[in-house]
Design an enzyme around this catalytic site. Structure first.
Site, short mmCIF file in Angstrom:
data_model
loop_
_atom_site.label_atom_id
_atom_site.label_comp_id
_atom_site.label_asym_id
_atom_site.label_seq_id
_atom_site.Cartn_x
_atom_site.Cartn_y
_atom_site.Cartn_z
NE ARG A 95 -28.38 -1.82 17.20
CZ ARG A 95 -27.34 -2.47 17.74
NH1 ARG A 95 -26.69 -3.39 17.08
NH2 ARG A 95 -26.99 -2.19 18.97
NE ARG B 30 -25.43 1.24 23.64
CZ ARG B 30 -24.56 0.64 24.45
NH1 ARG B 30 -23.86 1.34 25.33
NH2 ARG B 30 -24.38 -0.66 24.37
CE LYS C 239 -27.08 -7.14 20.63
NZ LYS C 239 -27.33 -6.38 21.87
NE ARG D 75 -20.08 -3.58 27.05
CZ ARG D 75 -21.08 -3.60 26.19
NH1 ARG D 75 -21.42 -4.72 25.60
NH2 ARG D 75 -21.71 -2.48 25.91
NE ARG E 275 -19.50 -0.78 23.14
CZ ARG E 275 -20.52 -1.53 22.81
NH1 ARG E 275 -20.37 -2.85 22.74
NH2 ARG E 275 -21.69 -0.99 22.53
P1 AP5 Z 1 -22.46 -8.28 26.07
O1 AP5 Z 1 -22.35 -9.69 25.65
O2 AP5 Z 1 -21.34 -7.35 25.78
O3 AP5 Z 1 -23.86 -7.67 25.59
P2 AP5 Z 1 -24.36 -7.24 24.15
O4 AP5 Z 1 -25.76 -7.67 24.02
O5 AP5 Z 1 -23.39 -7.69 23.10
O6 AP5 Z 1 -24.33 -5.68 24.37
P3 AP5 Z 1 -23.78 -4.50 23.47
O7 AP5 Z 1 -23.78 -3.30 24.37
O8 AP5 Z 1 -22.51 -4.84 22.80
O9 AP5 Z 1 -24.90 -4.37 22.45
P4 AP5 Z 1 -25.25 -3.16 21.64
O10 AP5 Z 1 -26.28 -3.74 20.78
O11 AP5 Z 1 -25.62 -1.95 22.39
O12 AP5 Z 1 -23.83 -2.73 21.00
P5 AP5 Z 1 -23.27 -2.87 19.53
O13 AP5 Z 1 -21.82 -2.97 19.63
O14 AP5 Z 1 -24.03 -3.86 18.74
O15 AP5 Z 1 -22.74 -8.29 27.66
C1 AP5 Z 1 -22.79 -7.08 28.40
C2 AP5 Z 1 -22.08 -7.28 29.74
O16 AP5 Z 1 -22.84 -8.17 30.57
C3 AP5 Z 1 -20.68 -7.90 29.64
O17 AP5 Z 1 -19.87 -7.30 30.62
C4 AP5 Z 1 -20.92 -9.39 29.93
O18 AP5 Z 1 -19.78 -9.99 30.55
C5 AP5 Z 1 -22.11 -9.36 30.89
N1 AP5 Z 1 -23.04 -10.46 30.70
C6 AP5 Z 1 -23.41 -11.07 29.53
N2 AP5 Z 1 -24.33 -12.03 29.74
C7 AP5 Z 1 -24.56 -12.03 31.08
C8 AP5 Z 1 -25.43 -12.81 31.94
N3 AP5 Z 1 -26.22 -13.77 31.43
N4 AP5 Z 1 -25.41 -12.55 33.27
C9 AP5 Z 1 -24.61 -11.55 33.79
N5 AP5 Z 1 -23.76 -10.80 33.03
C10 AP5 Z 1 -23.75 -11.04 31.70
O19 AP5 Z 1 -23.67 -1.44 18.92
C11 AP5 Z 1 -23.07 -0.25 19.35
C12 AP5 Z 1 -23.56 0.91 18.52
O20 AP5 Z 1 -23.19 0.72 17.15
C13 AP5 Z 1 -25.08 1.11 18.48
O21 AP5 Z 1 -25.54 1.89 19.56
C14 AP5 Z 1 -25.26 1.80 17.13
O22 AP5 Z 1 -24.95 3.18 17.20
C15 AP5 Z 1 -24.22 1.14 16.25
N6 AP5 Z 1 -24.74 -0.04 15.53
C16 AP5 Z 1 -24.32 -1.34 15.66
N7 AP5 Z 1 -25.01 -2.15 14.84
C17 AP5 Z 1 -25.90 -1.35 14.18
C18 AP5 Z 1 -26.91 -1.60 13.20
N8 AP5 Z 1 -27.16 -2.84 12.75
N9 AP5 Z 1 -27.62 -0.54 12.74
C19 AP5 Z 1 -27.39 0.71 13.18
N10 AP5 Z 1 -26.45 1.01 14.11
C20 AP5 Z 1 -25.71 0.00 14.60
#
Ligand code: AP5
Ligand code: ZN
Length: 217
Positions: free
Chosen positions: A88, A172, A13, A127, A161
């Site tokens: 979410r 997660r 994402k 990552r 992270r």
């Molecule tokens: P990346 O692009 O970083 O993936 P992502 O989907 O953004 O993954 P996240 O881990 O950031 O998502 P998340 O939802 O767990 O975290 P968030 O920060 O929102 O890609 C991942 C890796 O793969 C990278 O190294 C990239 O280079 C590689 N890659 C990408 N595409 C690829 C491909 N096609 N092929 C190969 N490699 C690839 O949330 C963190 C925490 O915050 C949550 O756990 C929760 O506690 C809290 N939180 C955030 N938002 C909310 C909400 N709305 N409500 C409640 N809690 C929330």
């Protein structure tokens, strides 16, 4: 315009949101990034969020909705946003509907990035993120320049992270399946759901994203 990116942790994402931001001039709005900033700044919301994030759970709807609304009010968001990691839960989705209704905006598309659970673990464990400009990297799939240097801004400070440990990743993923996956049906019913095969390599996923975006903008 309002685009929602739906998908499990590690689906890509953030990677795709940053590419769309550059290509279409929309603003990436990541609740994960906003929460990590609140934690780093030591705000009241950040203090409450930290323990939940470290355990891989979801931060309370109340905190996340407040942070999201606050950011959506900024002038740079008026041209359009890419919501990365929000909503979410169904409560968050309804709060977003109400917010958009009050400002006369609508959801152009909710794009579901589909990956399998094994790929997700592999992606998250490799990552890193540039401390200078926020660009994302992967040890295997998108390596930084030699010396762990950012290809975009030249910074040599790449960070990992705190919640990317294997144990936390499992929680997660569980939170995703239980609380976020139902939104695929929610947006399907709303008639705005689009699906992308996110198992492909980064640039191929980006091509699929662009063709979706160009049909809905
Ligand atoms: P990346 O692009 O970083 O993936 P992502 O989907 O953004 O993954 P996240 O881990 O950031 O998502 P998340 O939802 O767990 O975290 P968030 O920060 O929102 O890609 C991942 C890796 O793969 C990278 O190294 C990239 O280079 C590689 N890659 C990408 N595409 C690829 C491909 N096609 N092929 C190969 N490699 C690839 O949330 C963190 C925490 O915050 C949550 O756990 C929760 O506690 C809290 N939180 C955030 N938002 C909310 C909400 N709305 N409500 C409640 N809690 C929330
Ligand atoms: Zn950088």
């Amino acid at each position: 315009a309002v685009l929602i990116l739906l998908g499990p942790p590690g689906a890509g994402k953030g990677t795709q949101a940053r590419m769309l931001q550059e290509k279409y001039g929309l603003v990436q709005l990541s609740t994960g990034d906003l929460l990590r900033a609140a934690v780093a700044a030591g705000t009241e919301a950040g203090k409450q969020a930290k323990a939940v994030m470290d355990a891989g759970g979801l931060v309370s709807d109340e905190i996340v909705i407040a942070i999201l609304k606050d950011r959506m009010n900024d002038a740079d968001c008026k041209n359009g946003v890419i919501l990365d990691g929000f909503p979410r839960t169904t409560v968050q989705a309804k709060a977003l509907d109400a917010l958009l209704a009050s400002t006369g905006q609508r959801i152009n598309a909710a794009i579901s990035l589909q990956v399998n659970d094994e790929a997700m673990v592999e992606r998250i464990s490799g990552r890193s993120t540039c401390a200078g400009c926020g660009e994302g990297y992967h040890d295997t799939f998108k390596p930084p320049l030699p010396g762990d240097t950012c290809a975009k801004c030249g910074s040599a400070e790449l960070t990992r992270r705190a919640d990317d440990r294997a144990e936390t990743v499992a929680s997660r993923l569980e939170a995703y399946h239980a609380q976020t996956e139902p939104l695929i049906t929610y947006y399907g019913d709303a008639g705005v759901l689009q699906t992308v095969d996110a198992m492909e390599e980064i640039n191929r996923v980006a091509t699929q994203m662009s063709s979706v975006v160009e049909t809905v903008l």
